[in-house]
Design a protein around this motif. Structure first.
Motif, PDB file in Angstrom:
ATOM      1  N   SER A   1       2.642   8.042  -7.127  1.00 48.83           N
ATOM      2  CA  SER A   1       1.648   7.541  -8.078  1.00 48.83           C
ATOM      3  C   SER A   1       0.334   7.236  -7.376  1.00 48.83           C
ATOM      4  O   SER A   1       0.274   6.371  -6.490  1.00 48.83           O
ATOM      5  CB  SER A   1       2.174   6.271  -8.765  1.00 48.83           C
ATOM      6  OG  SER A   1       1.140   5.620  -9.470  1.00 48.83           O
TER       7      SER A   1
ATOM      8  N   GLU B   1       3.483   8.556  -1.572  1.00 55.82           N
ATOM      9  CA  GLU B   1       3.636   7.793  -2.805  1.00 55.82           C
ATOM     10  C   GLU B   1       3.313   8.712  -3.978  1.00 55.82           C
ATOM     11  O   GLU B   1       2.285   9.384  -3.984  1.00 55.82           O
ATOM     12  CB  GLU B   1       2.681   6.589  -2.779  1.00 55.82           C
ATOM     13  CG  GLU B   1       2.538   5.860  -4.094  1.00 55.82           C
ATOM     14  CD  GLU B   1       3.859   5.348  -4.628  1.00 55.82           C
ATOM     15  OE1 GLU B   1       4.199   5.719  -5.768  1.00 55.82           O
ATOM     16  OE2 GLU B   1       4.543   4.600  -3.899  1.00 55.82           O
TER      17      GLU B   1
ATOM     18  N   GLU C   1      -3.602   0.733  -5.544  1.00 58.96           N
ATOM     19  CA  GLU C   1      -3.299  -0.690  -5.573  1.00 58.96           C
ATOM     20  C   GLU C   1      -2.812  -1.176  -4.217  1.00 58.96           C
ATOM     21  O   GLU C   1      -3.234  -2.230  -3.728  1.00 58.96           O
ATOM     22  CB  GLU C   1      -2.244  -0.974  -6.649  1.00 58.96           C
ATOM     23  CG  GLU C   1      -1.859  -2.447  -6.765  1.00 58.96           C
ATOM     24  CD  GLU C   1      -0.786  -2.689  -7.807  1.00 58.96           C
ATOM     25  OE1 GLU C   1      -0.292  -3.832  -7.892  1.00 58.96           O
ATOM     26  OE2 GLU C   1      -0.430  -1.738  -8.545  1.00 58.96           O
ATOM     27  N   ASN C   2      -1.934  -0.410  -3.585  1.00 56.19           N
ATOM     28  CA  ASN C   2      -1.418  -0.791  -2.270  1.00 56.19           C
ATOM     29  C   ASN C   2      -2.528  -0.853  -1.225  1.00 56.19           C
ATOM     30  O   ASN C   2      -2.522  -1.716  -0.339  1.00 56.19           O
ATOM     31  CB  ASN C   2      -0.350   0.199  -1.807  1.00 56.19           C
ATOM     32  CG  ASN C   2       0.909   0.148  -2.647  1.00 56.19           C
ATOM     33  OD1 ASN C   2       1.208  -0.844  -3.299  1.00 56.19           O
ATOM     34  ND2 ASN C   2       1.668   1.233  -2.641  1.00 56.19           N
TER      35      ASN C   2
ATOM     36  N   LYS D   1      -0.656   3.574  -7.997  1.00 54.15           N
ATOM     37  CA  LYS D   1       0.062   2.622  -7.153  1.00 54.15           C
ATOM     38  C   LYS D   1      -0.465   2.659  -5.731  1.00 54.15           C
ATOM     39  O   LYS D   1      -0.583   1.624  -5.072  1.00 54.15           O
ATOM     40  CB  LYS D   1       1.567   2.921  -7.178  1.00 54.15           C
ATOM     41  CG  LYS D   1       2.399   1.889  -6.437  1.00 54.15           C
ATOM     42  CD  LYS D   1       3.894   2.146  -6.588  1.00 54.15           C
ATOM     43  CE  LYS D   1       4.699   1.082  -5.847  1.00 54.15           C
ATOM     44  NZ  LYS D   1       6.167   1.313  -5.967  1.00 54.15           N
TER      45      LYS D   1
END
Length: 438
Positions: free
Chosen positions: A148, A146, A154-155, A151
């Motif tokens: 970011s 990923e 967050e995931n 992100k």
């Protein structure tokens, strides 16, 4: 934290136990189960929660809307299928935690799109089953980071910060890694005593040079860095890793300590603490090596609470003098401590004093440690799950990279630590840009 953090982690790791055991659990009628009210939740129901073995939970609820608090036995069946209803090559396991809850974990061996998770009780769906993991569900060896960090956090549902990281890094600012590496090699490149590795993560690839005689433990650092770089695009950084199981930097914060990353720490040392190598390996080898599995132990809970032994228990090798001292303490207080060495390596000449060595003990026999087991259960579920291990490492490396003034570089003579050669269907742009460089 007056005691060593690695000992704390060890005690927590070996003491996970529940009050009841499978063979002594009362029989409860699973026909009273309410399929509609039963609860299913957890990070494994999210597509972008990528760990070696994904997991979620089931809480059995009865027809009166009350949570079951004891085992119902093997009553749930979990199946995974891919888009179109075809079978998915996935290893699935349901673990009875003996308290009315179940931990389900699954390990995909290929990348699939739009995976359906079906949970059955007597052939009928439970809760909101089937659950859909929409999009690409990547397997562990898929290089598809990923781009970011935010992100990814967050995931993975990572916390915003860790007090331990803030404390450990508070004394380090504007670090010149060239000076750090030079001094670390001068001080700790001692054959037979210390072993260290200089790591560099540059453009999401891992490089290292190791110093010392016993550097086999580099595999633990290799594996977590490779796993992380498959999942998220890390910032460039360099660091020195202590491969031993005891902290090294005794300089106080006021005396310009070296930033050494270790799997252990204490209030008397300035080492930057990482999750222990055995805890990290447990997360990476989940559903692989049962003796290191923080999830499987939840279904192997040992004897009933009243039958647990009220004494400290330890087994291990002779890697430090303090371990020999523990054996001495055990002989002085056998009613309180049961400690013995399973192997002599560093202190072979003293085996006649601290031996004889004993056979290793089955992992699940450790669940007989009474006083610490109950607190260890709660702490483990909140802090030592695979997601916690991955989150902590990434946050630590990100915060460390902010404190290094010099640009991370691959030093002459460094070895590239190769990624897995497994192919996968990655739909993230960052993989398409970098796969030719691997």
């Amino acid at each position: 934290m007056g005691s060593m953090l690695n000992i704390t982690f060890m005690l927590l790791f070996v003491s996970i136990g529940y009050i009841t055991s499978q063979e002594e659990t009362n029989v409860i009628k699973h026909t009273d189960l309410s399929r509609e009210s039963t609860l299913v939740w957890g990070p494994g129901l999210c597509t972008d929660f990528v760990v070696p073995a994904r997991y979620f939970y089931i809480q059995a609820v009865d027809i009166n809307q009350q949570n079951f608090s004891e085992s119902l036995g093997d009553i749930f069946e979990v199946k995974l299928s891919q888009q179109g209803g075809g079978p998915a090559r996935v290893w699935v396991q349901t673990l009875d935690r003996k308290d009315g809850t179940y931990l389900v974990r699954f390990k995909p061996f290929s990348t699939y799109k739009d995976v359906h998770i079906s949970i059955f009780h007597e052939g009928r769906h439970v809760a909101q089953s089937p659950y859909l993991l929409r999009g690409q569900v990547y397997h562990e060896n898929c290089y598809c980071p990923e781009a970011s960090l935010e992100k990814w956090y967050e995931n993975m549902k990572c916390p915003d910060s860790y007090s331990q990281i803030e404390s450990d890094l508070s004394v380090f600012n504007s670090v010149d890694m060239s000076k750090v590496v030079k001094e670390a090699v001068q001080r700790f490149n001692q054959a037979g005593t210390h072993s260290i590795c200089h790591y560099a993560v540059v453009t999401n690839k891992v490089y290292r040079t190791c110093y010392g005689q016993h550097v086999g433990f580099k595999m633990f650092m290799d594996n977590i860095l490779l796993s992380l770089t498959r999942k998220v695009l890390l910032p460039d950084f360099e660091l020195i890793v202590n491969l031993g199981d005891w902290p090294l930097e005794k300089r106080a914060a006021t005396n310009s300590p070296l930033p050494l990353f270790s799997w252990c720490g204490s209030t008397e040392t300035s080492d930057i603490v990482m999750p222990t190598y055995d805890l990290t390996e447990a997360s990476l080898e989940c559903m692989g090596r049962v003796t290191l599995d923080m999830l499987s132990v939840q279904a192997n809970t040992g004897p009933q609470w009243q039958n647990k032994t009220s004494k400290a228990f330890w087994r291990g090798r002779d890697s430090r003098q303090e371990r020999l001292d523990l054996v001495t303490m055990s002989r002085q207080h056998p009613d309180k401590i049961d400690a013995a060495l399973t192997n002599f390596f560093f202190f072979r000449d003293q085996e006649d004093v601290y031996g004889p060595k004993v056979k290793p003990v089955s992992f699940f026999d450790f669940f007989k440690a009474q006083e610490i087991a109950q607190n260890a259960q709660a702490y483990t579920r909140s802090n030592l799950m695979p997601a916690d291990v991955f989150c902590y490492h990434v946050k630590l490396f990100q915060e460390w990279s902010k404190r290094v003034a010099s640009k991370a570089k691959v030093a002459k003579g460094m070895d590239l630590v190769p990624q897995s050669s497994d192919s996968c269907d990655c739909d993230r742009q960052v993989n398409k840009q970098n796969k030719d460089e691997l």
